[in-house]
Design a protein around this motif. Sequence first.
Motif, PDB file in Angstrom:
ATOM      1  N   VAL A 278       0.837  -1.196   0.000  1.00 58.77           N
ATOM      2  CA  VAL A 278       0.000   0.000   0.000  1.00 58.77           C
ATOM      3  C   VAL A 278       0.878   1.255   0.000  1.00 58.77           C
ATOM      4  CG1 VAL A 278      -1.673   1.351   1.330  1.00 58.77           C
ATOM      5  CG2 VAL A 278      -1.983  -1.110   1.059  1.00 58.77           C
TER       6      VAL A 278
ATOM      7  N   GLU B 294      -2.560   0.099   6.836  1.00 52.46           N
ATOM      8  CA  GLU B 294      -1.767   1.137   6.164  1.00 52.46           C
ATOM      9  C   GLU B 294      -2.656   2.127   5.428  1.00 52.46           C
ATOM     10  OE1 GLU B 294       1.257   3.445   5.287  1.00 52.46           O
ATOM     11  OE2 GLU B 294       1.385   1.660   6.575  1.00 52.46           O
ATOM     12  N   THR B 295      -3.741   1.653   4.824  1.00 55.19           N
ATOM     13  CA  THR B 295      -4.664   2.554   4.132  1.00 55.19           C
ATOM     14  C   THR B 295      -5.292   3.540   5.108  1.00 55.19           C
ATOM     15  OG1 THR B 295      -5.155   0.878   2.450  1.00 55.19           O
ATOM     16  CG2 THR B 295      -6.742   2.673   2.715  1.00 55.19           C
TER      17      THR B 295
ATOM     18  N   ARG C  12      -4.711   7.678   5.256  1.00 55.10           N
ATOM     19  CA  ARG C  12      -5.819   8.624   5.177  1.00 55.10           C
ATOM     20  C   ARG C  12      -5.834   9.562   6.383  1.00 55.10           C
ATOM     21  NH1 ARG C  12     -10.614   4.521   2.998  1.00 55.10           N
ATOM     22  NH2 ARG C  12      -9.834   4.395   0.829  1.00 55.10           N
TER      23      ARG C  12
END
Length: 318
Positions: free
Chosen positions: A240, A301-302, A306
Motif C-alpha cells: 500500500v 496502512e490505508t 488517510r
Amino acid sequence: MNPSPLAITIVVPTYTEKRWDYLLRTLASARAQTHQPAEIIVVVDHNPAMFERARAELTGVTVLANAHPQGVSGNRNTGAEHAVTSLIAFLDDDIVADQHWLARQIEPFADPRVVGTGGAIVPAWAGPAPRWMPAEFLWAVGGSYAGMPTETAPIRNVWSANMIVRRDVFRAVDGFRVGFGKLGDRNRPEDTDLCLRMSAIGGGRWMYVPSAVIQHEVPAERASFRFFVRRCYAEGRGKVQMAGLHQNDPLGAERSYLWSLPKAFLRHLGGAVRGQGLDQLLRAGGVVAGVAAAGVGGVVETVSARRSARRPVVRPAQ
C-alpha cells in the motif's frame, strides 16, 4: 576503462558479523561463476568494526562503507555508484549461487529493451521445511513461489536477492529509493518499486530466468508460523505504501496473484479430503492465514495514510 558490454559487477550488501560465514559462502559462489564478474563489491552498512574486518580479511573483492543513510537500499546504491560495468548484479549476503547463475541470467540482455533480469530463488531451510507452508507463499521467506514462469519470460518485478540491472537505466532513476526498503521492523518492497521506475524509462522490461538459480538461507526463526504471519502483514502494509508512490495501477500483479489463491486453497483442501495427508489441510490453512494477514496490513496502512492526509499541517509562527 572500457568494459565489455557483458562485463558485470556483483554487489553484495552486508551489515552484521553474525552473517560472516554466510557472506564467505556467497563470495565463494560468486567467484566460482562460469561467466566471471569483472569485480565483486562488498558494501558494509554502518558497521565500522565489520568494515575494518572485511577490508583486512576479504581478498579479491572491493570493500566499501555505505555512503548513504542506514539501510540496504543505500548499501546497494553505494556499490552501484562504484561500478563501471554496463551490468550490475545484486546478491544478498546469505545466498549460494549456482555456478551457471550469472551466464544464464545475462542472456536476455541481448535484447536492448531489457532493463533488468531476475532468477529463481530456492529456500535453503536450516531445518525441515514447515509442513503448513504453501508453495504459493514462498515469497514470505525470500523464495520463488508457485505460479511463477517456468521458462524465461517477461515479468513485472524481480527480487533484489537475485537481480541484474543495466547500469545506465539504474542510475537514471537514482537507484533504489533510499529510506524506503527494509530497516528494522519495516519491510517495504524497494525492489518492486525499483523495477516499476526502471520499466517506465522507454518502456523497458524485466525478464525472469528460472534456470538462473540461487539458494537463499532460511534460518530456523524464519520458518515459524509467527514470522510468516508478521511477514505477510508487513507485505500488505508495504505494498500500500508503494502504491502511493506510483500511478498507472502499480498493484495489478498483486490482484492477479490474489485471484489465484482460492484455487490454491481448494487444491490443498481437496488433497486433504482425498486422504493425501494432514500437510494438505495445514497448507490450506496457511493460504487463509497469509491472505488474512496481508489484508489486515493493507487495511491498517490505508487507514493510517488517510489519517495522515487529513492531519492539519502546523506551520511555525512568523
